[in-house]
Design a protein around this motif. Sequence first.
Motif, PDB file in Angstrom:
ATOM      1  N   TRP A 270      30.475  36.693  35.780  1.00  0.00           N
ATOM      2  CA  TRP A 270      31.928  36.817  35.703  1.00  0.00           C
ATOM      3  C   TRP A 270      32.259  38.089  34.907  1.00  0.00           C
ATOM      4  CZ3 TRP A 270      35.443  32.062  35.784  1.00  0.00           C
ATOM      5  CH2 TRP A 270      34.809  30.953  36.375  1.00  0.00           C
ATOM      6  N   VAL A 288      35.493  46.730  39.524  1.00  0.00           N
ATOM      7  CA  VAL A 288      34.755  46.086  40.618  1.00  0.00           C
ATOM      8  C   VAL A 288      33.926  47.111  41.379  1.00  0.00           C
ATOM      9  CG1 VAL A 288      35.015  44.840  42.791  1.00  0.00           C
ATOM     10  CG2 VAL A 288      36.401  44.196  40.812  1.00  0.00           C
ATOM     11  N   ASP A 299      30.052  38.018  40.929  1.00  0.00           N
ATOM     12  CA  ASP A 299      30.554  36.903  41.727  1.00  0.00           C
ATOM     13  C   ASP A 299      31.997  36.541  41.434  1.00  0.00           C
ATOM     14  OD1 ASP A 299      28.606  35.533  43.616  1.00  0.00           O
ATOM     15  OD2 ASP A 299      27.323  35.833  41.883  1.00  0.00           O
ATOM     16  N   LEU A 338      34.269  38.394  46.132  1.00  0.00           N
ATOM     17  CA  LEU A 338      34.541  37.875  44.795  1.00  0.00           C
ATOM     18  C   LEU A 338      35.370  36.597  44.834  1.00  0.00           C
ATOM     19  CD1 LEU A 338      35.464  41.197  42.968  1.00  0.00           C
ATOM     20  CD2 LEU A 338      33.307  39.943  42.835  1.00  0.00           C
ATOM     21  N   THR A 675      23.928  37.739  44.780  1.00  0.00           N
ATOM     22  CA  THR A 675      24.917  36.702  44.504  1.00  0.00           C
ATOM     23  C   THR A 675      24.196  35.448  44.050  1.00  0.00           C
ATOM     24  OG1 THR A 675      26.714  35.362  45.430  1.00  0.00           O
ATOM     25  CG2 THR A 675      24.918  35.955  46.915  1.00  0.00           C
TER      26      THR A 675
END
Length: 776
Positions: A270, A288, A299, A338, A675
Amino acid sequence: MKFSNGNWMDRDGFTLQYPSQLHDTAVHDDKAVLYAPFVPIVHRGNTLDGGMMTIELSAPAADVIGVKMIHHKGKMKEFPSFEVKSQEPAFLTEDTDRTFTFQSGRLKTEVNKAGSWSVQFKGDDELLTETGSRNMSYIMSDEKQSFMREQLSLDVGELIYGLGERFGPFVKNGQSIDIWNEDGGTGSEQAYKSIPFYISSKGYGIFVNQPENVSFEVGSEKVSNVQFSVKGESLEYYVIYGPTMKEVLKKYTDLTGKPSLPPAWSFGLWLSTSFTTDYDEETVNQFVDGMIERDIPLDVFHFDCFWMKEFEWCNFKWDDRVFPEPAAMLKRLKEKGLKICVWINPYIGQKSQLFDEGQQNGYLLKRADGSVWQWDKWQAGQAIVDFTNPDACKWFEEKLEMLMDMGVDSFKTDFGERIPTDVVYHNGEDPEKMHNYYTYLYNETVFNLLERKRGKGEAALFARSATAGSQKFPVHWGGDCWSNYRSMAETLRGGLSFSLSGFSFWSHDISGFEHGATPDLYKRWTQFGLLSSHSRYHGNSEYKVPWNYGDEAVDVTRQFTKLKNRLMPYLFSQACEATESGVAMMRPMVLEFPEDDTCQYLDRQYMLGDSLLVAPIFNAKGTVRYYVPKGSWTNFLTEEKIAGGRWYTEEHNYMSLPLLVKGSSLLITGAQEQTAEYDYLQDVTVHVFDLQEGETAAADVWTKEGEKAGWAKASRSGSTITVETEGLTGCTLHLHREDIDRADGGKLEAAGKGKTLVMTGDKAVLSLNESRESHL
């Protein structure tokens, strides 16, 4: 709260009365009732003008006994109360001339009838703890405030753990602890998550079933007792017998609720905007895109408080000055893979348009005169949502539902600790009992909304406050910590204490919340943070993106994020099992190795699941001193063998730390690094560690939806290791002890040299080089 003046006297201002003897009993279908007068009854005159303790014994589950002490029943305030799940209670009683016995499973209570007051709790006929003369008490102050007190004995060498997320010493012996949620940061005796439950090294637990302030004196008033007391006319607690600490946690969470399973994506990294930093859509995109350009998997992106206009928290509306097209922005972010989290709390500032709505409809807490309760801390003219009002809950949910329709996946449910007691609730609940319990209703409301909208298994909070039962609404994080190594260590202590309080999922602000993180601290805390249940970069006045702390910080973040993602088949299986067992993913060494006395005080290392030992580094020198329990261990990062039963002092660079795998383990990892959410059954690697003669190791694999769907098992006989799998495809086998000499029957196809081979079937028989057999 202390009532004694040494061993022989009581403190001035208090009058204490105690059960003196067991006078009578009554057995009903659901409980047994004991009547214990405060003075010995030697003739009929003693039955006049005196008080009595009424004690109800119940058995909500096997190996659990409830004890409810009552003075004046008519003054008891029962609500709010924790939800305690009764599991077809069954008990046995035996009444003799000498004792009255109440038994639930392997746990029994023996009450002395032949002499002075004494109650013993025995597990498998061994004494666990007891309360005797002058322990169980009814107390009246000179100001006419009544209290109920219990004192349970501490054995020689017995250690007490738990009582919530406490940042002080891990072992609670010698401490005075109030179960009263407060917003005090991680550097004080206060706690965001106060849980009236403790667990003993002797294999039993005590849950005090009182939502209000429970005052604990853990060997601090009477050094051989754990004392707990509350205001009022009654006190209820449950004795929970293990006999292991893990079994105690299972039975405690059977009573108060199992932790829900967070979604697989929540275990990934996060990244937050941080709190008071300046940010807009351009800043968010820079963060990002910067992570993508540097090949750092991400993620979840989190928007903190200032996604709303200042002075208007909470209005649940995007600040259009910096986020003019929030729905389009969220759509673009979600197209990058995301999930989105936004900050909320249950407070409504007077400038918010919701204040007028809440006031007009009676959705806000009120004072006794009917006016809205307000103050100026946090937000000017702040009021608080009344979650005892069903219409207020629905109103609150409707505001959040609009955000979810826009693309929000999770809510950071901040605050919930500064709940006043000079208020009137919609349903008339006792405000003293509601102070701690408020957070349960607040987080339950938001969590249930997420489940309804996203589906079961897709709900994830990032909550700061908690009480007993709040483990049903994960995830929780450790609150405001300083950016230094002392605070990093106290944060871990809080997490380990929390894990022994019935909570399975926990996180913290990587590199510290307050400003001042150095590149060194950032990198070391990153290692710790990405080897935690949940991992989040967040701060106060600093952007927490890794490139702000140097190129090496980028490399460290990339390596440990990818490592965690590869570990997800193992980590998620541990998470799924936690929802059944109540045992935390991050667990203290004493929980996994209770027979090892050295582990009893360890609070600077932990087990991540049942197989991985993690020892974070808490200094700028890169040195670490850690203890390895008996057995064979392997450093997962270097494959170096580590002998157990001793201490180690090592120096590590930023790409390394002690991450050890327990011997005779089978650990399954995945091939996906980008991920945390992927197919955990596909393209896995089965790691076999130091399997000894006659041993078998096994591991289950769960789907990202939380279904057990595959497994691997390895067994050893002589120099042959047999590996079997089911439900796994594209399976690679990795032996961490010796090179493989040959594969039997052509069932393995070599994939390179040495220890790694690709399995073409669901069973492999490996013969190991006999010249190395003595090393196995």
